[in-house]
Motif scaffolding. Structure first.
Motif, PDB file in Angstrom:
ATOM      1  N   LEU A   1       0.608  -1.085  -0.073  1.00  0.00           N
ATOM      2  CA  LEU A   1      -0.026  -0.105  -0.014  1.00  0.00           C
ATOM      3  C   LEU A   1       0.969   1.325   0.091  1.00  0.00           C
ATOM      4  O   LEU A   1       2.070   1.276   0.620  1.00  0.00           O
ATOM      5  CB  LEU A   1      -0.759  -0.038   1.252  1.00  0.00           C
ATOM      6  CG  LEU A   1      -1.733  -1.227   1.368  1.00  0.00           C
ATOM      7  CD1 LEU A   1      -2.492  -0.946   2.718  1.00  0.00           C
ATOM      8  CD2 LEU A   1      -2.930  -1.281   0.210  1.00  0.00           C
ATOM      9  N   CYS A   2       0.590   2.422  -0.695  1.00  0.00           N
ATOM     10  CA  CYS A   2       1.270   3.409  -0.800  1.00  0.00           C
ATOM     11  C   CYS A   2       0.513   4.705   0.024  1.00  0.00           C
ATOM     12  O   CYS A   2      -0.898   4.801  -0.101  1.00  0.00           O
ATOM     13  CB  CYS A   2       1.383   3.980  -2.320  1.00  0.00           C
ATOM     14  SG  CYS A   2       2.650   5.225  -2.528  1.00  0.00           S
ATOM     15  N   TYR A   3       1.196   5.407   0.752  1.00  0.00           N
ATOM     16  CA  TYR A   3       0.799   6.381   1.545  1.00  0.00           C
ATOM     17  C   TYR A   3       0.265   7.561   0.654  1.00  0.00           C
ATOM     18  O   TYR A   3       0.785   7.624  -0.576  1.00  0.00           O
ATOM     19  CB  TYR A   3       1.949   7.072   2.370  1.00  0.00           C
ATOM     20  CG  TYR A   3       1.463   8.045   3.218  1.00  0.00           C
ATOM     21  CD1 TYR A   3       1.142   8.148   4.430  1.00  0.00           C
ATOM     22  CD2 TYR A   3       1.659   9.624   2.585  1.00  0.00           C
ATOM     23  CE1 TYR A   3       0.653   9.080   5.142  1.00  0.00           C
ATOM     24  CE2 TYR A   3       1.366  10.658   3.450  1.00  0.00           C
ATOM     25  CZ  TYR A   3       0.720  10.726   4.819  1.00  0.00           C
ATOM     26  OH  TYR A   3       0.502  11.532   5.647  1.00  0.00           O
ATOM     27  N   PRO A   4      -0.753   8.076   0.748  1.00  0.00           N
ATOM     28  CA  PRO A   4      -1.607   8.262   1.875  1.00  0.00           C
ATOM     29  C   PRO A   4      -3.113   7.247   1.910  1.00  0.00           C
ATOM     30  O   PRO A   4      -4.128   7.328   2.379  1.00  0.00           O
ATOM     31  CB  PRO A   4      -2.331   9.503   2.016  1.00  0.00           C
ATOM     32  CG  PRO A   4      -2.392   9.850   0.593  1.00  0.00           C
ATOM     33  CD  PRO A   4      -1.599   8.981  -0.204  1.00  0.00           C
ATOM     34  N   ASP A   5      -2.913   6.027   1.524  1.00  0.00           N
ATOM     35  CA  ASP A   5      -3.700   5.089   1.655  1.00  0.00           C
ATOM     36  C   ASP A   5      -4.378   4.857   3.155  1.00  0.00           C
ATOM     37  O   ASP A   5      -3.715   4.738   3.989  1.00  0.00           O
ATOM     38  CB  ASP A   5      -3.224   3.710   1.055  1.00  0.00           C
ATOM     39  CG  ASP A   5      -4.555   2.805   0.535  1.00  0.00           C
ATOM     40  OD1 ASP A   5      -5.229   2.354   1.665  1.00  0.00           O
ATOM     41  OD2 ASP A   5      -4.361   2.015  -0.272  1.00  0.00           O
ATOM     42  N   PRO A   6      -5.796   5.022   3.118  1.00  0.00           N
ATOM     43  CA  PRO A   6      -6.369   4.938   4.644  1.00  0.00           C
ATOM     44  C   PRO A   6      -6.226   3.713   5.416  1.00  0.00           C
ATOM     45  O   PRO A   6      -5.938   3.669   6.439  1.00  0.00           O
ATOM     46  CB  PRO A   6      -7.594   5.215   4.480  1.00  0.00           C
ATOM     47  CG  PRO A   6      -8.165   5.189   2.843  1.00  0.00           C
ATOM     48  CD  PRO A   6      -6.774   5.222   2.118  1.00  0.00           C
ATOM     49  N   ARG A   7      -5.920   2.522   4.431  1.00  0.00           N
ATOM     50  CA  ARG A   7      -5.396   1.168   5.189  1.00  0.00           C
ATOM     51  C   ARG A   7      -4.540   1.278   5.919  1.00  0.00           C
ATOM     52  O   ARG A   7      -4.339   0.387   6.685  1.00  0.00           O
ATOM     53  CB  ARG A   7      -5.727   0.099   4.025  1.00  0.00           C
ATOM     54  CG  ARG A   7      -7.185  -0.037   3.552  1.00  0.00           C
ATOM     55  CD  ARG A   7      -7.188  -0.775   2.199  1.00  0.00           C
ATOM     56  NE  ARG A   7      -6.325  -0.193   1.026  1.00  0.00           N
ATOM     57  CZ  ARG A   7      -6.294  -0.828  -0.302  1.00  0.00           C
ATOM     58  NH1 ARG A   7      -6.805  -2.018  -0.480  1.00  0.00           N
ATOM     59  NH2 ARG A   7      -5.826  -0.276  -1.016  1.00  0.00           N
ATOM     60  N   LEU A   8      -3.437   2.274   5.520  1.00  0.00           N
ATOM     61  CA  LEU A   8      -1.980   2.087   6.373  1.00  0.00           C
ATOM     62  C   LEU A   8      -2.416   2.715   7.959  1.00  0.00           C
ATOM     63  O   LEU A   8      -1.370   2.595   8.677  1.00  0.00           O
ATOM     64  CB  LEU A   8      -1.108   3.175   5.681  1.00  0.00           C
ATOM     65  CG  LEU A   8      -0.454   2.671   4.306  1.00  0.00           C
ATOM     66  CD1 LEU A   8       0.352   3.609   3.820  1.00  0.00           C
ATOM     67  CD2 LEU A   8       0.509   1.423   4.740  1.00  0.00           C
ATOM     68  N   HIS A   9      -3.680   3.009   8.156  1.00  0.00           N
ATOM     69  CA  HIS A   9      -3.935   3.641   9.448  1.00  0.00           C
ATOM     70  C   HIS A   9      -4.564   2.700  10.365  1.00  0.00           C
ATOM     71  O   HIS A   9      -5.155   2.993  11.424  1.00  0.00           O
ATOM     72  CB  HIS A   9      -4.554   5.097   9.180  1.00  0.00           C
ATOM     73  CG  HIS A   9      -3.724   6.039   8.520  1.00  0.00           C
ATOM     74  ND1 HIS A   9      -2.357   6.478   9.066  1.00  0.00           N
ATOM     75  CD2 HIS A   9      -4.086   6.575   7.360  1.00  0.00           C
ATOM     76  CE1 HIS A   9      -2.013   7.204   8.103  1.00  0.00           C
ATOM     77  NE2 HIS A   9      -2.780   7.432   7.095  1.00  0.00           N
ATOM     78  N   LYS A  10      -4.781   1.484   9.591  1.00  0.00           N
ATOM     79  CA  LYS A  10      -5.551   0.418  10.609  1.00  0.00           C
ATOM     80  C   LYS A  10      -4.572  -0.024  11.597  1.00  0.00           C
ATOM     81  O   LYS A  10      -3.594  -0.185  11.399  1.00  0.00           O
ATOM     82  CB  LYS A  10      -5.886  -0.715   9.768  1.00  0.00           C
ATOM     83  CG  LYS A  10      -7.230  -0.435   8.771  1.00  0.00           C
ATOM     84  CD  LYS A  10      -7.685  -1.904   8.187  1.00  0.00           C
ATOM     85  CE  LYS A  10      -8.777  -1.731   7.114  1.00  0.00           C
ATOM     86  NZ  LYS A  10      -9.163  -2.981   6.868  1.00  0.00           N
ATOM     87  N   VAL A  11      -5.192  -0.430  12.617  1.00  0.00           N
ATOM     88  CA  VAL A  11      -4.393  -0.995  13.871  1.00  0.00           C
ATOM     89  C   VAL A  11      -4.508  -2.484  13.735  1.00  0.00           C
ATOM     90  O   VAL A  11      -5.604  -2.928  13.542  1.00  0.00           O
ATOM     91  CB  VAL A  11      -5.014  -0.488  15.282  1.00  0.00           C
ATOM     92  CG1 VAL A  11      -4.201  -1.192  16.226  1.00  0.00           C
ATOM     93  CG2 VAL A  11      -5.002   1.003  15.255  1.00  0.00           C
TER      94      VAL A  11
ATOM     95  N   LYS B   1       0.593   3.724  12.128  1.00  0.00           N
ATOM     96  CA  LYS B   1       1.383   5.095  12.112  1.00  0.00           C
ATOM     97  C   LYS B   1       2.476   4.887  10.960  1.00  0.00           C
ATOM     98  O   LYS B   1       3.127   3.991  10.859  1.00  0.00           O
ATOM     99  CB  LYS B   1       1.868   5.612  13.501  1.00  0.00           C
ATOM    100  CG  LYS B   1       2.579   6.783  13.486  1.00  0.00           C
ATOM    101  CD  LYS B   1       3.028   7.371  14.880  1.00  0.00           C
ATOM    102  CE  LYS B   1       3.389   8.798  14.958  1.00  0.00           C
ATOM    103  NZ  LYS B   1       3.467   9.314  16.078  1.00  0.00           N
ATOM    104  N   VAL B   2       2.717   6.121  10.078  1.00  0.00           N
ATOM    105  CA  VAL B   2       3.530   6.046   9.007  1.00  0.00           C
ATOM    106  C   VAL B   2       4.809   7.075   9.460  1.00  0.00           C
ATOM    107  O   VAL B   2       4.431   8.315   9.962  1.00  0.00           O
ATOM    108  CB  VAL B   2       2.839   6.427   7.629  1.00  0.00           C
ATOM    109  CG1 VAL B   2       4.170   6.271   6.502  1.00  0.00           C
ATOM    110  CG2 VAL B   2       1.848   5.209   7.374  1.00  0.00           C
ATOM    111  N   PHE B   3       5.959   6.920   9.097  1.00  0.00           N
ATOM    112  CA  PHE B   3       6.963   7.762   9.591  1.00  0.00           C
ATOM    113  C   PHE B   3       6.724   9.202   9.190  1.00  0.00           C
ATOM    114  O   PHE B   3       7.060  10.011   9.903  1.00  0.00           O
ATOM    115  CB  PHE B   3       8.342   7.235   9.187  1.00  0.00           C
ATOM    116  CG  PHE B   3       8.916   7.775   7.915  1.00  0.00           C
ATOM    117  CD1 PHE B   3       8.489   7.111   6.600  1.00  0.00           C
ATOM    118  CD2 PHE B   3       9.627   8.792   7.674  1.00  0.00           C
ATOM    119  CE1 PHE B   3       9.040   7.555   5.314  1.00  0.00           C
ATOM    120  CE2 PHE B   3      10.258   9.389   6.598  1.00  0.00           C
ATOM    121  CZ  PHE B   3       9.704   8.583   5.399  1.00  0.00           C
ATOM    122  N   VAL B   4       6.128   9.539   8.073  1.00  0.00           N
ATOM    123  CA  VAL B   4       5.966  10.910   7.733  1.00  0.00           C
ATOM    124  C   VAL B   4       4.964  11.789   8.625  1.00  0.00           C
ATOM    125  O   VAL B   4       4.897  13.045   8.836  1.00  0.00           O
ATOM    126  CB  VAL B   4       5.250  11.192   6.189  1.00  0.00           C
ATOM    127  CG1 VAL B   4       6.159  10.371   5.345  1.00  0.00           C
ATOM    128  CG2 VAL B   4       4.047  10.325   6.117  1.00  0.00           C
TER     129      VAL B   4
END
Ligand code: NI
Length: 171
Positions: free
Chosen positions: A7-17, A142-145
């Motif tokens: 997945l590539c940022y800002p894909d909302p799935r990157l924010h799932k816990v 959480k993504v490093f950006v």
């Protein structure tokens, strides 16, 4: 060998816990193998399951020069972090072509399960400490950006949205 889509940022799935792994079984071993293939192919030094849209607490890391020392962390938890901090220039397979400095504890102690479901504790510094904290952040969505200024983050977000659009247009 199976490569997974990152997945590539800002894909909302990157924010799932991510949820804890209940049992280290054949299904989990297959996920780990596919994640390792995907990480080595990229190439990258670490990958969290969240990045391949699997929301379970699994991380693979290889910080060796030869890329032949795969480390697997299932249900990892940071149980200690040094008060001393260190800034490191980080990158991420989900944030292609962007690198920036993030300050984090210089050393961490992490508890996790291995591929046999056995608990182990590792103490890390240097790149491995950075990598562990970066990947464990992914499991928390959480993504490093998100450590960078809003201005930088917005710029990265715009550029990557454009890039994703262009790539999908080429298909
Ligand atoms: Ni990352």
């Amino acid at each position: 060998m199976a490569l997974l889509n990152v997945l590539c940022y800002p894909d909302p799935r990157l924010h799932k816990v991510a949820k804890p792994v209940a049992q280290v079984d054949a299904r989990i071993k297959k996920i780990v193998a596919d994640m390792a293939d995907t990480m080595y192919e990229a190439p990258g030094v670490g990958l969290a399951a969240t990045q391949v849209d699997i929301h379970e607490r699994i991380v693979v890391i290889d910080t060796s020069d030869e890329q032949n020392e795969l480390r697997v962390f299932i249900n990892p938890e940071i149980i200690w972090a040094s008060p001393e901090k260190k800034a490191w220039r980080e990158g991420c397979l989900s944030v292609p072509e962007f690198y920036d400095e993030v300050e984090r504890p210089a050393q961490v102690r992490v508890r996790a399960l291995d591929l046999d479901g056995k608990e182990f504790v590792i103490e890390a510094d240097g790149l491995l400490a950075v990598c562990l904290q970066h990947e464990l952040d992914h499991l928390q969505g959480k993504v490093f950006v998100e450590y960078l200024s809003i201005l930088k983050r917005t710029r990265i977000s715009h550029k990557l949205k454009k890039r994703t659009k262009e790539l999908s247009g080429e298909r």
